[in-house]
Design an enzyme around this catalytic site. Structure first.
Site, PDB file in Angstrom:
ATOM      1  N   GLU A  13      -4.064   2.915  16.332  1.00 37.77           N
ATOM      2  CA  GLU A  13      -2.734   2.538  15.855  1.00 37.77           C
ATOM      3  C   GLU A  13      -2.022   3.829  15.479  1.00 37.77           C
ATOM      4  OE1 GLU A  13      -0.758   0.683  11.888  1.00 37.77           O
ATOM      5  OE2 GLU A  13      -2.586  -0.312  12.572  1.00 37.77           O
ATOM      6  N   CYS A  46       2.689   0.728   7.592  1.00 37.65           N
ATOM      7  CA  CYS A  46       2.851   0.941   9.028  1.00 37.65           C
ATOM      8  C   CYS A  46       3.848  -0.025   9.641  1.00 37.65           C
ATOM      9  CB  CYS A  46       1.509   0.814   9.732  1.00 37.65           C
ATOM     10  SG  CYS A  46       0.620  -0.706   9.360  1.00 37.65           S
TER      11      CYS A  46
END
Length: 509
Positions: free
Chosen positions: A245, A282
């Site tokens: 990620e 995030c």
């Protein structure tokens, strides 16, 4: 050369607190990986594996006070946030234990021979097996949920893989404490403590991804760091899966009708989402398309009022603070960019939240304003004012992959009137999770969750949150015309383990 010490650092002051470890040498990384590899057989029994995960969850909660105190000292995220994150981490471990018990993740499929088929079908039996040692690279912003005992580790262990964690330098002391908890839990069930390895240091992270016994890797962090590891994983003599990620802008579209209907509520909600955790999530909304005109003006005023009332906060480390201050200054210096609330330094060790506005036409073609389409880690977002739907579409067409994409619609639009359906169709190719009339911060641990998205949000199509995260760490194997006595017990006709499976085309539960 002596190994470099690893220090715990207080982000509130930038000062070293205590030495907690030393950086691992190449030889120590090798020994840690080999010990983890040798322990893999101890995870073969699913009953033992599930019990280990539940014990780990219990022990994390028993050590809650010590762990939260250590986490707060190294991250400044605060006891309330960290207590909740630890609870989420324990819940995640228990959820994977339930998945292990159920057994559906093995994807058992059995086909008996069929000579009438074209071509004829032999006896085929398929299920999934663990990959081997999994390398996990901890994240900075979730010291529990995406770190030593986080989702990558929990799902990899649940799949039957030993794990070696490369600690994040922002919380090395906490990493040692959590690793010790998991090792004690393993020992209670006769599992070697080496099933969970921990190494510190930048070079150790490079050695880890290159090690021939590492079979897969999980990463959460920056595009630059993640891409370097991704490329290293692909360049190995035997490439391995790398589930990374890397970064996400998480665009939000506000329709004109939605802004006219509830400008104040949307502005307040946006402020809360973009400043949550000092903007260090995030899934923070980093680009918001807001209509020009009176309705959009009201939303911007609401956002201005709410962000102005937000206290300055401490970022996870001073490097991030410096990058944030430099990043927002560079963006604010672009032509036609305004700062209704100026983000930047809030003091010697803190940062102040703010946001930037820019005409959307500055983002519809390549140019210096492309910087506004890159993630800026911290409490800031970019509000792009669009004149019409075509302009909004033009901006969306230039965005890279994201973890999330959000649209705010009016009540009428949610009933199928207006452009709601079209906007959802425009957002779906951009993200792994599409939200309507909500905010992306907060990722529920649930069976239906997907936390991933097109590159650069992630390097694979998998999720790192939710039950299906276990799929990353397994591979299918088929046994053909194999005598029953030689088959793995999971693939035998009488199904002694009572596994969910597909048997001669029929789903059995």
């Amino acid at each position: 050369m002596a190994a470099a010490p690893v220090w715990s650092v207080d982000p509130r002051t930038g000062k070293q607190r205590e030495q907690v470890a030393v950086e691992a040498t190449a030889q120590e990384v090798d020994a840690t990986v080999r010990a983890a590899h040798d322990a893999r057989g101890a995870l073969a029994d699913r009953t033992v594996r599930a019990a280990f995960l539940r014990t780990a969850a219990d022990k994390l909660q028993t050590a809650k006070d010590q762990l939260v105190e250590a986490a707060d000292a190294e991250t400044a995220l605060g006891p309330v946030r960290l207590t909740g994150e630890l609870a989420r981490t324990s819940y995640q471990l228990r959820a994977f234990a339930d998945i292990v018990d159920e057994g559906a993740f093995l994807d058992v499929v059995i086909n008996h021979p069929d000579d009438t088929a074209t071509p004829p079908i032999p006896d085929l039996r398929r299920y999934k097996v663990p990959l081997g040692v999994v390398a996990v690279y901890s994240a900075s912003n979730f010291p529990f949920a995406f770190s030593v005992a986080g989702g990558d580790t929990a799902s990899a262990l649940a799949a039957g893989n030993p794990v070696v964690v490369k600690s994040h330098p922002d919380h090395p002391g906490l990493s040692e404490l959590v690793a010790a908890v998991l090792r004690r839990a393993a020992a209670e069930h006769g599992i070697p403590e080496s099933v969970l390895g921990l190494v510190h240091g930048f070079e150790a992270g490079i050695e880890l991804i290159k090690h021939p016994l590492v079979a897969a890797a999980g990463f959460t962090g920056s595009i630059r760091g993640g891409r370097a590891l991704f490329d290293a994983a692909a360049a190995r003599p035997v490439p391995i899966p790398f589930h990374g990620e890397l970064g996400s802008l998480n665009p939000v579209v506000i329709t004109e009708a939605a802004a006219a209907e509830r400008a104040e509520a949307i502005g307040t909600g946006l402020a809360g989402s973009m400043t949550l955790g000092v903007g260090q999530f995030c899934v923070k909304p980093g680009l918001v398309l807001v209509p020009s005109g009176a309705a959009g003006d009201g939303l911007v005023k609401s956002l201005t009022d709410a962000v102005s009332d937000t206290d300055a906060g401490v970022l996870l480390d001073h490097r991030m603070r410096d990058n944030f201050i430099a990043g927002v200054a560079e963006r604010a210096g672009l032509a036609d960019v305004e700062t209704p609330v100026t983000p930047g330094s809030g003091g010697d060790h803190t940062v102040s939240a703010g946001f930037l506005t820019v005409p959307a036409d500055k983002l519809t073609a390549e140019g210096e304003h492309d910087l506004l389409l890159e993630e800026c880690f911290g409490p800031v977002t970019v509000v792009a004012r669009y004149d019409d739907d075509a302009q909004a579409r033009a901006v969306l067409s230039r965005l890279p992959g994201n973890l999330t994409a959000t649209v705010h619609l009016s009540t009428e639009e949610t009933e199928g009137k207006g452009r709601g359906t079209e906007i959802l169709a425009e957002l779906t190719p951009l993200a792994g999770r599409v939200l309507v009339n909500g905010w992306p911060t907060g990722v529920a641990v649930a069976a239906a969750q997907h936390h991933g998205g097109p590159y650069p949000a992630t390097t694979s199509t998998s999720t790192s949150v939710g039950g299906t995260a276990i799929e990353r760490w397994m591979r299918p194997v088929v046994y053909q015309t194999t005598p029953e006595a030689l088959l793995p017990v999971e693939l035998r006709d009488d199904n002694p383990l009572g596994l969910p499976r597909r048997f001669n085309g029929q789903l059995e539960r």
